[in-house]
Write an enzyme that holds these catalytic residues in place. Structure first.
Site, PDB file in Angstrom:
ATOM      1  N   HIS A 157     136.085   2.268 -67.215  1.00  0.00           N
ATOM      2  CA  HIS A 157     135.486   1.885 -65.920  1.00  0.00           C
ATOM      3  C   HIS A 157     134.849   0.495 -65.991  1.00  0.00           C
ATOM      4  O   HIS A 157     133.904   0.214 -65.252  1.00  0.00           O
ATOM      5  CB  HIS A 157     134.433   2.904 -65.464  1.00  0.00           C
TER       6      HIS A 157
ATOM      7  N   GLU B 246     145.730 -17.089 -64.845  1.00  0.00           N
ATOM      8  CA  GLU B 246     145.757 -16.631 -63.453  1.00  0.00           C
ATOM      9  C   GLU B 246     147.165 -16.717 -62.877  1.00  0.00           C
ATOM     10  O   GLU B 246     147.597 -15.846 -62.118  1.00  0.00           O
ATOM     11  CB  GLU B 246     144.816 -17.481 -62.611  1.00  0.00           C
TER      12      GLU B 246
ATOM     13  N   LYS C  73     133.709 -27.610 -64.884  1.00  0.00           N
ATOM     14  CA  LYS C  73     134.586 -26.444 -64.906  1.00  0.00           C
ATOM     15  C   LYS C  73     135.688 -26.520 -65.957  1.00  0.00           C
ATOM     16  O   LYS C  73     136.238 -27.565 -66.247  1.00  0.00           O
ATOM     17  CB  LYS C  73     135.265 -26.258 -63.530  1.00  0.00           C
TER      18      LYS C  73
END
Ligand code: ARG
Length: 471
Positions: free
Chosen positions: A163, A297, A290
């Site tokens: 979970h 992705e 960043k």
């Protein structure tokens, strides 16, 4: 050279000609098309269906076309000239007639483009999956990286999750090898798909077979097929093997998508478990700080694209009456795109993983917080005679006590640890049972994360890779 002008009074409308043209993509089948035509011509000559000298001329002509295409002396046209050529089969037959004249016109005896395109696609698929640059080799390449990283950093402790909540401590190597076995099943599925695809369609003709004394077995042998197909209608209408292949590719992408999702999560500041190499990360045009996992992705995103190709081909075939219908031409772009996407994703995945740096201190710190040894405290009590259900309750109370106090289980005193348990159930050795390394090592069952089964698993994985390379 048009293959079918005779019964038509007018030319094909320009828009339809452009619309039905497949040369721009099916030219990728040229090697297979020529190989299959050579085998077909040889058989026609041997069987006396065409004069053996003509068969010889056809074979030499096709060989010269292959050499010229390979070296770039000959190239498939683009634009208007391509539209006139219709498809790869027409283009090659046209070149053949240009080169050898009349004899070239005998090649298409006892053959239709319907069985021809099927033999081309099957040969192409076999190579695209099992060939030296094929999907199977690319999957094996990623498996190799997983084994290497598991060998190098496998002993690092990390939290295992259910979970997405910290559950029990595991070894990083155990987590990584989970993907090894997924990929192993992927390879088995691909091999299984190829077993069914390994039948030669030639001789099925347009739909009903051919009225010539063809030797289908000889053609199949020359082309390296295990057998011939059984029913001519099924043969020209069947795209099951491509649907299976796309399903297998889709499952590979689903696996990659799960793996990259973990890299995306783990490379975030919140987890901080892994640092991608600069070469496998990208920056932001506005935020100078960043470092983004774009490659990961994209693999996650491209999985959707491959699922789409599978569904597209299922939808193309659904409800098609027997036998061949031009709808089936839509199979090729789906297949090519699926294969290209999977191979590209596997390559980037392997390099990205190989160059990532796992941050053992961060993973271990995460494993120390969150009571990941709670199950083992319950198991300790079970060994001291407490029924598991009762032990579960006792440890639950201890966890709540720790949460209030703001400490870990192993930071409690012996008195505190004994507080909720039956008389005499807790002794000094409880601290050893709570130690994370011991918690991991205690998992000795086959397939578990314990050091011993993990080493066996690693050896088994390495053996599988070596076997495949040898055989
Ligand atoms: N380009 C066609 C395809 O990919 C080849 C078969 C054409 N057959 C036909 N009857 N028009 O399906």
């Amino acid at each position: 050279m048009k293959l079918w002008g005779g019964r038509f009074e007018s030319e094909t409308a320009a828009d339809l000609a452009g619309f039905q043209n497949s040369l721009s993509f099916d030219q990728r089948l040229w090697r297979q098309d020529i190989r299959a035509s050579i085998a077909h011509a040889r058989m026609l000559g041997n069987q006396g269906i065409i004069p053996p000298e003509d068969a010889g001329k056809i074979i030499r002509g096709l060989e010269s076309i292959a050499v010229d295409l390979e070296t770039g002396r000959l190239a498939f046209p683009a634009g208007e000239a391509a539209v006139q050529l219709e498809d790869v089969h027409t283009a090659i037959e046209g070149w053949l007639v240009e080169r050898i004249g009349e004899a070239g016109k005998r090649l298409h005896t006892a053959r239709s483009r319907n069985d021809q395109v099927q033999v081309d696609t099957r040969l192409f698929l076999k190579d695209a999956i099992a060939g030296p640059d094929g999907v199977d080799a690319a999957v094996a390449g990623l498996q190799r990286v997983l084994v290497q990283v598991a060998e190098r950093d496998g002993e690092l402790l990390m939290p295992g999750y259910t979970h997405l909540q910290r559950a029990q401590p595991i070894l990083l190597g155990h987590h990584l090898l989970a993907y090894f076995w997924m990929l192993q099943r992927d390879r088995e599925r691909l091999a299984d798909c190829l077993r069914r695809a390994d039948a030669c369609p030639l001789g099925s003709g347009a739909l009903a077979g051919v009225p010539y004394p063809v030797d289908r077995e000889a053609v199949a042998r020359e082309l390296g097929f295990a057998r011939i197909t059984e029913n001519s209608l099924d043969t020209v209408a069947d795209r099951d093997y491509l649907i299976e292949a796309l399903a297998d590719l889709a499952i590979i992408m689903m696996h990659l998508s799960r793996l990259v999702e973990e890299l995306v999560l783990w490379s975030s500041a919140e987890f901080g478990f892994v640092e991608l190499a600069d070469a496998y990360a990208t920056g932001s045009s506005i935020m100078p700080q960043k470092k983004n996992p774009d490659g990961a992705e994209l693999i996650r995103g491209k999985s959707g694209r491959v699922f789409g190709q599978l569904v597209a081909l299922l939808a193309v075939c659904k409800g098609l009456p027997l036998a061949y219908n031009k709808d089936l031409q839509e199979d090729k772009e789906a297949l090519f795109d699926g294969l290209d996407t999977v191979r590209g994703s596997l390559r980037v995945m392997a390099s990205m993983l190989a160059t990532s740096r796992f941050r053992g201190e961060r993973m271990e710190a995460a494993a120390r917080d969150g009571f990941l040894n709670a199950t083992d405290l319950a198991d300790y009590l079970v060994r001291r005679g407490v029924p598991f259900r009762q032990a579960h309750g006792i440890v639950g109370q201890l966890v709540r006590y720790c949460l209030e106090k703001g400490c870990r289980l192993e930071e409690l005193s012996l008195d505190e640890l004994a507080r909720f348990a039956p008389e005499g159930a807790v002794a000094e050795d409880v601290y050893a049972a709570l130690d994370l390394r011991n918690v991991v090592a205690a998992r000795k069952s086959p397939g578990a994360t314990g050091d011993e089964p993990f080493r066996q698993q690693l050896a088994a994985a390495r053996r599988l890779l070596e076997d495949k390379a040898g055989g």
